[in-house]
Design an enzyme around this catalytic site. Structure first.
Site, PDB file in Angstrom:
ATOM      1  N   ASP A  70       0.801  -1.225   0.000  1.00 21.39           N
ATOM      2  CA  ASP A  70       0.000   0.000   0.000  1.00 21.39           C
ATOM      3  C   ASP A  70       0.834   1.275   0.000  1.00 21.39           C
ATOM      4  O   ASP A  70       0.393   2.304  -0.506  1.00 21.39           O
ATOM      5  CB  ASP A  70      -0.990  -0.004   1.168  1.00 21.39           C
ATOM      6  CG  ASP A  70      -0.328  -0.091   2.533  1.00 21.39           C
ATOM      7  OD1 ASP A  70       0.723  -0.746   2.632  1.00 21.39           O
ATOM      8  OD2 ASP A  70      -0.863   0.484   3.497  1.00 21.39           O
ATOM      9  N   GLU A  93       9.706 -10.220  -2.334  1.00 20.82           N
ATOM     10  CA  GLU A  93      10.716  -9.165  -2.373  1.00 20.82           C
ATOM     11  C   GLU A  93      12.132  -9.709  -2.496  1.00 20.82           C
ATOM     12  O   GLU A  93      12.988  -9.097  -3.143  1.00 20.82           O
ATOM     13  CB  GLU A  93      10.608  -8.293  -1.123  1.00 20.82           C
ATOM     14  CG  GLU A  93       9.350  -7.448  -1.051  1.00 20.82           C
ATOM     15  CD  GLU A  93       8.181  -8.157  -0.379  1.00 20.82           C
ATOM     16  OE1 GLU A  93       7.131  -7.521  -0.173  1.00 20.82           O
ATOM     17  OE2 GLU A  93       8.312  -9.364  -0.064  1.00 20.82           O
ATOM     18  N   HIS A 156       1.080   0.499  10.601  1.00 22.86           N
ATOM     19  CA  HIS A 156       1.147  -0.904  10.191  1.00 22.86           C
ATOM     20  C   HIS A 156       2.439  -1.143   9.413  1.00 22.86           C
ATOM     21  O   HIS A 156       3.121  -0.204   9.001  1.00 22.86           O
ATOM     22  CB  HIS A 156      -0.063  -1.275   9.340  1.00 22.86           C
ATOM     23  CG  HIS A 156      -0.083  -0.603   7.995  1.00 22.86           C
ATOM     24  ND1 HIS A 156      -0.343   0.734   7.819  1.00 22.86           N
ATOM     25  CD2 HIS A 156       0.143  -1.097   6.751  1.00 22.86           C
ATOM     26  CE1 HIS A 156      -0.289   1.042   6.541  1.00 22.86           C
ATOM     27  NE2 HIS A 156       0.005  -0.054   5.855  1.00 22.86           N
ATOM     28  N   HIS A 157       2.779  -2.382   9.196  1.00 19.27           N
ATOM     29  CA  HIS A 157       4.017  -2.787   8.513  1.00 19.27           C
ATOM     30  C   HIS A 157       5.264  -2.405   9.304  1.00 19.27           C
ATOM     31  O   HIS A 157       6.374  -2.406   8.742  1.00 19.27           O
ATOM     32  CB  HIS A 157       4.124  -2.173   7.112  1.00 19.27           C
ATOM     33  CG  HIS A 157       3.204  -2.793   6.099  1.00 19.27           C
ATOM     34  ND1 HIS A 157       2.589  -3.996   6.293  1.00 19.27           N
ATOM     35  CD2 HIS A 157       2.809  -2.357   4.876  1.00 19.27           C
ATOM     36  CE1 HIS A 157       1.834  -4.273   5.237  1.00 19.27           C
ATOM     37  NE2 HIS A 157       1.951  -3.295   4.359  1.00 19.27           N
ATOM     38  N   GLY A 458      27.322 -16.022  -1.429  1.00 21.98           N
ATOM     39  CA  GLY A 458      26.933 -17.430  -1.438  1.00 21.98           C
ATOM     40  C   GLY A 458      25.565 -17.701  -0.855  1.00 21.98           C
ATOM     41  O   GLY A 458      25.384 -18.629  -0.062  1.00 21.98           O
ATOM     42  N   ASP A 485      18.409 -28.842  -6.071  1.00 19.76           N
ATOM     43  CA  ASP A 485      17.038 -28.938  -5.567  1.00 19.76           C
ATOM     44  C   ASP A 485      16.853 -28.158  -4.264  1.00 19.76           C
ATOM     45  O   ASP A 485      15.833 -27.497  -4.062  1.00 19.76           O
ATOM     46  CB  ASP A 485      16.614 -30.389  -5.397  1.00 19.76           C
ATOM     47  CG  ASP A 485      17.613 -31.234  -4.605  1.00 19.76           C
ATOM     48  OD1 ASP A 485      18.728 -30.754  -4.330  1.00 19.76           O
ATOM     49  OD2 ASP A 485      17.276 -32.395  -4.285  1.00 19.76           O
ATOM     50  N   ASN A 512      19.279 -34.188  -6.247  1.00 23.50           N
ATOM     51  CA  ASN A 512      20.085 -35.194  -5.549  1.00 23.50           C
ATOM     52  C   ASN A 512      19.684 -35.324  -4.081  1.00 23.50           C
ATOM     53  O   ASN A 512      20.421 -35.868  -3.271  1.00 23.50           O
ATOM     54  CB  ASN A 512      21.580 -34.893  -5.680  1.00 23.50           C
ATOM     55  CG  ASN A 512      21.932 -33.494  -5.206  1.00 23.50           C
ATOM     56  OD1 ASN A 512      21.119 -32.812  -4.562  1.00 23.50           O
ATOM     57  ND2 ASN A 512      23.138 -33.047  -5.505  1.00 23.50           N
ATOM     58  N   GLY A 514      19.071 -33.084  -1.514  1.00 25.60           N
ATOM     59  CA  GLY A 514      19.453 -32.288  -0.351  1.00 25.60           C
ATOM     60  C   GLY A 514      20.503 -31.248  -0.631  1.00 25.60           C
ATOM     61  O   GLY A 514      20.831 -30.933  -1.777  1.00 25.60           O
ATOM     62  N   GLU A 518      26.585 -28.581   1.698  1.00 32.64           N
ATOM     63  CA  GLU A 518      26.652 -28.617   3.158  1.00 32.64           C
ATOM     64  C   GLU A 518      27.057 -30.005   3.655  1.00 32.64           C
ATOM     65  O   GLU A 518      27.764 -30.132   4.668  1.00 32.64           O
ATOM     66  CB  GLU A 518      25.295 -28.217   3.757  1.00 32.64           C
ATOM     67  CG  GLU A 518      24.668 -26.975   3.157  1.00 32.64           C
ATOM     68  CD  GLU A 518      25.395 -25.698   3.502  1.00 32.64           C
ATOM     69  OE1 GLU A 518      26.479 -25.772   4.107  1.00 32.64           O
ATOM     70  OE2 GLU A 518      24.888 -24.622   3.152  1.00 32.64           O
TER      71      GLU A 518
END
Length: 609
Positions: A70, A93, A156-157, A458, A485, A512, A514, A518
């Site tokens: 708004d 966003e 608000h917001h 990253g 993925d 694959n 996951g 990591e």
């Protein structure tokens, strides 16, 4: 970093309660009035909103990525009314910010428009990434009504406090300039200062515009914006000459010197200057991983990516064994140094940053621009191809992955073998954070082929929005995005926006199971994700509106068929190819890199901490 905050009064000249000072950093750019100024615009076009719209078109940001709220709706009306501007609605966003990042990589500047606080804090992560990558992104926020500033009202917001500066304070560390426009009297100055600072510093800026000011005519906006003329940065001539002399003496004594390009080449606008130097001196030319795409890989003395222990074939051996190396625009962080394991010696190095030259353990020369230094140095170096001749003498090309049964489960190295064959000067590669970093580094880019990834920040999921933005800016290229993925699940929604925009991107979704990158740093059950029917999801997003084609492949035969369809019958469509591979099918480079980064992360505290 500077902040410009206007007075709290909106547009009347009755009272003026200052809450801050106007910016004092106008030096460094100029707006010249050398051409005849057009006649005054009519009042409908003499508004803050129309001025901002024309400015964005003028600097090349002819597509703006937005999410309505708004506080920014009237501003969006004015942006849409500008004939040269295309407002692209995104699904959230964060992706709008990533899209502006990708757009800036191709076009040189990007822009996004969001609403106050809920939108601003959502886009903040993308703006931080753009800051880390030296990308000029104009982040525009529709702000509160100017009459609410200084009233102790709760809006608000917000987080429920009458202090409206929370969003501004969050943006200060990740933008080079912040403008809070809540008064028409100095709106022109604040907006122009913000935009020119973004272009000058090659960093994001923040512009908050009170929602009730956008549509009000004002004399300062009564004429077409005069074209920016940013004052060029200049090298200190004496410092330049001294730096070149010292560097030439250092390198001309070396037997096997090499050149290495780094990611700061982009912000220094020195890519061509580095090539000129390589042509003149005969040294081998390598790139750091985050500079891939900034140096032409078809150059006759290009030897690959220098990434320490995970470099391309024979590259690390020649860089680290050289008796002198010149790094142009490097960033040595824990990722680019493979857990701080590079075998480089400071006494052998010349480090050239955008405005500074450091020679070995000796002198440092400031106020010396990289492109000026490289071009001047090219005229002072003796031609020396010894290192490259030795490289050419002993280099053994890396073999292609062995052929398998075309109906066997697909291997990742075979997939990238086929992606390599897709590349041309009319394509561009976007590599997501993860194993795609390493597999895409091994791709050999033809002349004119674009390449982008986000190594410094990253942020997993960056590539979906960045692909949207890059493809919108570079419509002459077909983007090939390699996305894992786990990353895709972060930001998948804006495939919808790609379809709405009629983009022709080819997305390879590597399924694959996951977060593989990591896993190789530190494994645990948190790295396993819920499997989606990714092609089914994209088909649902497509919903028979626009042009989109999907395929799910399990083996090489199906992959070859899918690539043929995507590049022929469906060449005008967004093509989404889900590739099913084993969870442990990774590049050897990721295995080595992950173990070294893990070791760096797990170092015990220093004594006494």
């Amino acid at each position: 970093m500077d902040t410009g905050i206007a007075s709290v009064d909106a547009c009347k000249a009755t009272t003026c309660n200052d809450v801050g000072s106007r910016p004092q950093n106008g030096a460094g750019y100029a707006i010249k009035n050398s051409a005849p100024v057009p006649a005054s615009l009519n009042s409908a076009n003499s508004t803050l909103g129309s001025h901002l719209a024309r400015r964005l078109v003028q600097i090349g940001a002819t597509d703006v990525f937005s999410v309505p709220g708004d506080f920014n709706l009237t501003l969006l009306d004015h942006l849409i009314a500008e004939p040269g501007l295309n407002v692209i609605g995104c699904c959230n966003e964060l992706n709008a910010g990533y899209a502006a990042d990708g757009y800036a990589r191709s076009r040189g500047v990007g822009a996004a428009v969001v609403t106050f606080t809920v939108g601003g804090l959502s886009i903040l992560n993308a703006i931080a990434g753009a800051y880390s990558e030296d990308l000029p992104v104009i982040c525009i926020v529709g702000g509160p009504n100017s009459n609410d500033y200084g009233t102790n009202r709760i809006l608000h917001h917000t987080i429920g406090l009458p202090d409206f500066t929370q969003e501004l304070r969050c943006f200060q560390p990740v933008t080079c300039y912040q403008a809070v426009v809540n008064n028409l009297e100095d709106a022109h100055e604040l907006i122009d200062t913000a935009i020119s600072t973004a272009l000058k510093e090659s960093k994001p800026v923040y512009i908050s515009i009170s929602c009730n000011l956008v549509a009000i005519p004002h004399p300062t906006f009564s004429r077409e914006p005069v074209t920016f003329s940013l004052a060029p940065k200049m090298s200190n001539q004496m410092g330049l000459e001294a730096a070149v002399a010292a560097a030439a003496e250092f390198l001309n004594k070396a037997v096997k010197p090499v050149l290495v390009g780094g990611p700061k080449l982009r912000v220094a606008n020195a890519c061509d200057a580095l090539v000129e130097l390589a042509d003149a001196c005969g040294y081998p030319l390598a790139v750091m991983p985050s500079a891939k795409g900034l140096v032409p890989e078809h150059h006759r003395r290009f030897i690959g990516t220098y990434w320490g222990a995970v470099s391309t074939t024979f590259c690390a051996e020649f860089v680290e064994s050289a008796d002198a190396y010149l790094f142009a625009g490097p960033i040595f962080n824990d990722y680019s140094s493979v857990g701080y394991s590079l075998l480089l010696k400071k006494e052998k190095a010349i480090i050239v940053q955008p405005d500074r030259v450091v020679i070995a353990n000796g002198p440092t020369f400031g106020c010396v621009l990289m492109k000026d230094f490289l071009r001047a140095l090219a005229k002072r170096l003796d031609f020396n191809a010894t290192a490259y001749d030795n490289y050419f003498r002993i280099y053994v090309p890396e073999g292609k992955p062995p052929n398998g049964n075309p109906k066997e489960p697909l291997k990742v190295n075979r997939m990238f073998f086929h992606i390599q064959n897709m590349l041309s000067g009319e394509s561009a590669v976007i590599a997501e954070t993860g194993d795609s970093w390493f597999n895409c580094q091994k791709l050999k880019l033809p002349e004119g082929c674009g390449y982008e990834f986000q190594m410094q920040y990253g942020s997993i999921g960056w590539s979906v929005g960045a692909t949207l933005g890059y493809a919108q800016a570079a419509k002459d290229k077909r983007v090939i995005a390699c996305i894992g993925d786990g990353s895709f699940q972060m930001t998948a929604q804006d495939v919808s926006t790609m379809i709405r925009c009629g983009q022709r991107t080819i997305i390879f979704l590597i399924n694959n199971g996951g977060y593989t990158i990591e896993v190789e740093i530190h494994d645990g059950p948190y790295n396993i994700i819920k499997n989606w029917d990714y092609t089914g999801l994209v088909d649902a997003i497509f919903n028979d509106e626009g042009k989109c084609w999907t395929a799910k492949v399990f083996n090489e035969e199906q992959l070859i068929e899918a690539i043929q369809t995507a590049t022929e019958a469906k060449k005008d469509c967004l093509c989404f190819i889900e590739v099913i591979v084993h969870k442990d099918d990774t590049s050897k480079e990721l295995l080595l890199w992950g173990s070294r980064v893990s070791a760096a992360n797990s170092r015990p505290p220093n004594h006494g901490q």
